[in-house]
Write an enzyme that holds these catalytic residues in place. Structure first.
Site, PDB file in Angstrom:
ATOM      1  N   ASN A   3       1.062  -1.030   0.057  1.00  0.00           N
ATOM      2  CA  ASN A   3       0.036   0.068  -0.196  1.00  0.00           C
ATOM      3  C   ASN A   3       0.905   1.270   0.083  1.00  0.00           C
ATOM      4  O   ASN A   3       0.452   2.282  -0.501  1.00  0.00           O
ATOM      5  CB  ASN A   3      -0.964   0.003   1.082  1.00  0.00           C
ATOM      6  CG  ASN A   3      -0.272   0.067   2.500  1.00  0.00           C
ATOM      7  OD1 ASN A   3       0.865  -0.553   2.526  1.00  0.00           O
ATOM      8  ND2 ASN A   3      -1.049   0.275   3.390  1.00  0.00           N
ATOM      9  N   GLU A  41       4.827  -4.410  11.893  1.00  0.00           N
ATOM     10  CA  GLU A  41       3.874  -3.426  11.623  1.00  0.00           C
ATOM     11  C   GLU A  41       2.731  -4.100  10.948  1.00  0.00           C
ATOM     12  O   GLU A  41       2.712  -4.419   9.573  1.00  0.00           O
ATOM     13  CB  GLU A  41       4.289  -2.534  10.786  1.00  0.00           C
ATOM     14  CG  GLU A  41       5.698  -1.579  11.545  1.00  0.00           C
ATOM     15  CD  GLU A  41       5.029  -0.516  12.715  1.00  0.00           C
ATOM     16  OE1 GLU A  41       3.700  -0.409  12.713  1.00  0.00           O
ATOM     17  OE2 GLU A  41       5.860   0.158  13.141  1.00  0.00           O
ATOM     18  N   CYS A  75      -3.364   0.755   6.669  1.00  0.00           N
ATOM     19  CA  CYS A  75      -3.390  -0.138   7.994  1.00  0.00           C
ATOM     20  C   CYS A  75      -4.252   0.587   9.219  1.00  0.00           C
ATOM     21  O   CYS A  75      -4.724  -0.104   9.902  1.00  0.00           O
ATOM     22  CB  CYS A  75      -2.005  -0.574   8.416  1.00  0.00           C
ATOM     23  SG  CYS A  75      -1.239   0.794   8.509  1.00  0.00           S
ATOM     24  N   GLU A 131       8.231   2.142  14.696  1.00  0.00           N
ATOM     25  CA  GLU A 131       8.874   2.843  13.691  1.00  0.00           C
ATOM     26  C   GLU A 131       9.136   4.251  14.030  1.00  0.00           C
ATOM     27  O   GLU A 131       8.021   4.836  14.505  1.00  0.00           O
ATOM     28  CB  GLU A 131       8.355   2.434  12.270  1.00  0.00           C
ATOM     29  CG  GLU A 131       8.682   1.130  11.697  1.00  0.00           C
ATOM     30  CD  GLU A 131       8.377   0.695  10.399  1.00  0.00           C
ATOM     31  OE1 GLU A 131       7.245   1.106   9.768  1.00  0.00           O
ATOM     32  OE2 GLU A 131       9.268   0.017   9.676  1.00  0.00           O
TER      33      GLU A 131
END
Ligand code: NDP
Length: 481
Positions: free
Chosen positions: A152, A249, A283, A455
């Protein structure tokens, strides 16, 4: 072919091909046209990437951090200079509208390079007084890291992993999603042009089996995955076999709560951004929109009017606001969820239809209940579920009643309520009167099934370095024998 790279893989500072690898085609999702033909990495390709990374890493780690930072700074600048070409490439590979990629994708990658370039020289250890003796700590790189990306945000994901890994002295072997293989190669070009020594950033193409070969290799010290929860479970388990560090993630089913005192236009705008940007393939999307019952009708009225005006079309046309899904399989999956929503009794108030090719209309369901499939499972498409609520305690309990915990948002003008509710939400990132903004300065990641590790921000240091403790004896050794 509109976007054919020089070769499939980038290893040790150069493009490499091995035609023995399975064919891998990249499509322009708006038309289905093949835009590049590549090959999956063979075991020999994977081995050479890991070997190059392992060989280059120690020298890189020994460089002064300010030198590493300088190279990443240059890369950030090149990325910004090439924003349009990179955005067009990302649009061709993902189908996301150019209107988005021009402002969100390479730009966010460049931000990460710039941020970690500046961060690198600030990393220090501690000195720990121990009376006569003392100890100190060193922050060391982990070594060779493996990055595995979703489709994505391909260039953003590659840069969000490359920037901290390289800044802190690691080498990276990155495997993009097989669906979007192209922009990681463009990042490799940029890093090389900026002066990154060969072997430190390598790209190998392929599907899950190539990812698994990286995760299981003893040369790999750390794995950073961006992907779905089922993949996360497999990768985490395989990494555990080798006691490797991980960042996961993963997916989400995030709540966006609109209280009765919210600025409704802002809340509607955020709900739309949090469900329709990138055709819903994000997400952190707030796919469960909980709206206070007293403002439900005006909320829906404004939402329906604005959703009806979304411009779908050719993603390369800058007037287009929503493009197709990334693949036929994803479009089919999303249509399956819409059918489930209707079958389970949700009220379809916007969209709901396939719009030709891999396009799906922006879709809103009202009267959604917590037990419906569309309110429980990650759809990863332009499908918003609106649920009504009556009290603060009730909505918090319902918002948290999910295995996921990636993100959450709320809209209210009541400052005390905002902080009180945020404190009780089980989510890695919470937005108050905003949604889906992920600046590189802010740590990003999930709780519960949505992942481990962070992150971005200062938190990334913990995930790309380890601490070495050094004890310094200043006197005689006190041995009882
Ligand atoms: P997948 O989980 O299907 O794939 C992610 C990556 O993992 C791909 O590169 C995939 O390869 C690879 N992979 C698959 N199986 C294995 C394996 N056994 N070992 C190693 N690697 C493997 O996710 P999608 O690409 O479909 O992306 C969508 C998902 O990603 C959504 O759930 C979304 O929520 C999540 N996501 C999470 C983000 C976050 O930061 N929290 C951000 C963006 C997306 P292949 O090429 O075969 O697909």
């Amino acid at each position: 072919m509109r976007a054919q790279p020089k070769a499939s893989h980038f290893i040790n500072g150069a493009y490499v091909e091995d035609a023995a690898g399975a064919a891998l085609h990249s499509h322009y999702p708006a038309t289905g046209e093949v835009i590049a033909k590549l090959h999956s990495a063979t075991p020999a390709i994977i081995d050479s990437a890991l070997q190059a990374a392992a060989a280059a890493q120690a020298d890189w780690a020994a460089r002064p951090p300010v030198e590493r930072g300088r190279i990443l700074h240059r890369a950030a600048q090149i990325m910004r200079d090439r924003n349009r070409a990179l955005s067009e490439l990302e649009t061709l590979d993902t189908g996301k509208p150019l209107q988005e990629t021009l402002v969100a994708d390479p730009a966010s990658g460049a931000d990460a390079l710039e941020y970690f370039a500046g961060f690198a020289p600030t990393v220090t250890g501690q000195t720990i007084p121990l009376g006569r003796d003392m100890a100190y700590t060193l922050r060391e790189p982990l070594g060779v890291c493996a990055g595995i990306g979703a489709w994505n945000y391909p260039i953003q994901i590659a840069a969000w992993k490359a920037a901290p890994a390289l800044a802190f002295g690691n080498a990276l072997v990155f495997k993009p999603s097989e669906v979007t293989p192209l922009s990681a190669l463009a990042l490799a070009d940029i890093l090389t042009e900026a002066g990154l020594p060969a072997g430190l950033f390598n790209v190998v193409q392929g599907a899950g089996d190539v990812g698994a070969s990286l995760v299981g290799d003893p040369r790999v010290a750390k794995v950073s995955l961006t992907g779905s929860v089922p993949t996360g479970r497999k990768v985490y388990a395989q990494a555990a076999e080798g006691i490797r560090a991980v960042t996961m993630e993963l997916g989400g089913k995030s709540p966006l709560i609109v209280f009765d005192d919210a600025d409704l236009d802002n809340a509607v705008g955020a709900a739309m951004l949090g469900n329709f940007y990138s055709a819903g393939q994000i997400c952190t999307n707030g796919t469960r929109v909980f709206v206070a019952r007293s403002v439900l009708e005006p909320f829906l009225e404004r939402l329906i009017a604005r959703t009806g005006r979304i411009v779908m079309g050719d993603p390369l046309d800058e007037a287009t606001q929503m493009g197709p899904l990334v693949s036929a399989a994803q479009a089919e999956k999303v249509m399956g969820y819409i059918a489930r929503g209707v079958a389970e009794g949700a009220r379809l108030v916007c969209g709901g239809k396939a719009a030709g090719g891999w396009f799906v209309e922006p879709t809103v369901f009202a009267d959604v209940t917590d037990d419906m499939t569309i309110a429980r499972e990650e759809i990863f498409g332009p499908v918003m579920s609106v649920l009504a609520f009556d009290s603060e305690d009730e909505v918090i309990a319902r918002a948290n009643a999910t295995d996921y915990g990636l993100a959450a948002g709320l809209f209210t003008r009541d400052l005390t309520r905002a902080h009180r509710v945020v404190a009780r939400l089980q989510a890695g990132t919470c937005w108050i009167n905003a949604y889906n903004l992920t600046p590189v300065e802010m740590p990003f990641g999930g709780v519960k099934a949505s992942g481990v590790g962070r992150e971005n921000g200062h938190a990334a240091l913990e995930h790309y370095t380890r601490v070495k403790s050094v004890y310094l004896g200043m006197g005689d050794v006190d041995a009882p024998y």
